[in-house]
Design an enzyme around this catalytic site. Structure first.
Site, PDB file in Angstrom:
ATOM      1  N   SER A  36       0.810  -1.218   0.000  1.00 56.49           N
ATOM      2  CA  SER A  36       0.000   0.000   0.000  1.00 56.49           C
ATOM      3  C   SER A  36       0.842   1.267   0.000  1.00 56.49           C
ATOM      4  O   SER A  36       0.380   2.325  -0.439  1.00 56.49           O
ATOM      5  CB  SER A  36      -0.940   0.008   1.215  1.00 56.49           C
ATOM      6  N   GLY A  73      -1.708  -4.413   1.427  1.00 62.26           N
ATOM      7  CA  GLY A  73      -1.688  -5.591   2.270  1.00 62.26           C
ATOM      8  C   GLY A  73      -0.706  -6.659   1.848  1.00 62.26           C
ATOM      9  O   GLY A  73      -0.578  -7.687   2.530  1.00 62.26           O
ATOM     10  N   ASN A 101       4.554  -5.148   5.553  1.00 58.92           N
ATOM     11  CA  ASN A 101       3.489  -5.965   6.136  1.00 58.92           C
ATOM     12  C   ASN A 101       4.028  -7.215   6.814  1.00 58.92           C
ATOM     13  O   ASN A 101       3.449  -7.681   7.801  1.00 58.92           O
ATOM     14  CB  ASN A 101       2.460  -6.324   5.067  1.00 58.92           C
ATOM     15  N   ASP A 182      -4.072   7.626   9.981  1.00 61.12           N
ATOM     16  CA  ASP A 182      -3.722   6.325  10.556  1.00 61.12           C
ATOM     17  C   ASP A 182      -2.280   6.270  11.047  1.00 61.12           C
ATOM     18  O   ASP A 182      -1.880   5.324  11.732  1.00 61.12           O
ATOM     19  CB  ASP A 182      -4.010   5.184   9.566  1.00 61.12           C
ATOM     20  N   HIS A 185       0.276   5.371   6.625  1.00 63.59           N
ATOM     21  CA  HIS A 185       0.359   5.591   5.184  1.00 63.59           C
ATOM     22  C   HIS A 185       0.658   7.054   4.856  1.00 63.59           C
ATOM     23  O   HIS A 185       0.022   7.949   5.418  1.00 63.59           O
ATOM     24  CB  HIS A 185      -0.944   5.170   4.508  1.00 63.59           C
TER      25      HIS A 185
END
Length: 208
Positions: A36, A73, A101, A182, A185
């Site tokens: 991402s 992801g 991840n 968040d 990102h």
């Protein structure tokens, strides 16, 4: 990075359907293989760092297009499964920006390194020059794991004879001005910073 699952699935399907694009004149191909952080979760497609790199390539007269092969992801194992799709673009240069991840899930660093080496060797075996983009995990994962994790990327670059960008999010991670709410990102400004920091590492692999 596991948020927006439905959107991530749609994005992945779109990438797999449209990853192989027709050649444009004499343009060569740079592929950005990532998660991402590369796909541009939460920003417009033209604000993600691969699009910004392509725009700069055009401005500076480099005959390349950039294929954004980022899937939200994704892990190094997922990236390895997608290498055949990437190679159909016959990339001259590939940026491998995977591992974040794996780290967030606390996956084993030996397996991650093995996956990354396999990805890079497949790309290099097909003739691509490779830039490995390093990742880091927060210190709350423990000193031993964070040290082992960050050491994977220089090891992969050394073992495969590839170029290394030590940390993809250098100057971006943990800066609220450069990240979405968040805290993980990058926002549009963060992607601009990534593109700026990545450029000197990438341009060394390009030809006119």
């Amino acid at each position: 990075m596991r948020g927006l699952r439905r959107g991530g699935i749609v994005l992945a399907l779109g990438l797999l359907a449209g990853l192989v694009a027709p050649a444009y004149g004499n343009q060569r191909v740079v592929v950005a293989l990532g998660d991402s952080l590369t796909a541009g979760l939460g920003v417009a497609p033209d604000e993600a760092w691969p699009a910004l790199i392509e725009a700069r390539l055009r401005r500076e007269g480099y005959p390349y297009r950039v294929v954004n092969a980022g899937v939200s992801g994704d892990t190094t194992a997922g990236g390895l499964r997608r290498v055949d799709w990437v190679l159909k673009n016959r990339p001259e240069v590939a940026v491998v920006a995977l591992g974040a991840n794996d780290g967030l899930r606390g996956l084993g660093t030996e397996t991650m390194e093995s996956n990354l080496v396999a990805i890079v060797e497949r790309l290099r075996g097909a003739g691509a020059r490779v830039l490995v983009a390093g990742m880091q995990v927060p210190p709350n994962y423990g000193a031993a794991y964070t040290r082992a994790f960050s050491g994977v990327f220089p090891d992969v670059a050394r073992r495969t004879g590839s170029a290394l960008m030590p940390f993809l999010l250098d100057g971006v991670a943990a800066d609220p001005r450069l990240n979405l709410p968040d805290g993980i990102h990058p926002n549009a400004a963060g992607h601009r910073a990534i593109a700026e920091h990545l450029w000197p590492h990438l341009v060394a692999l390009l030809t006119r």
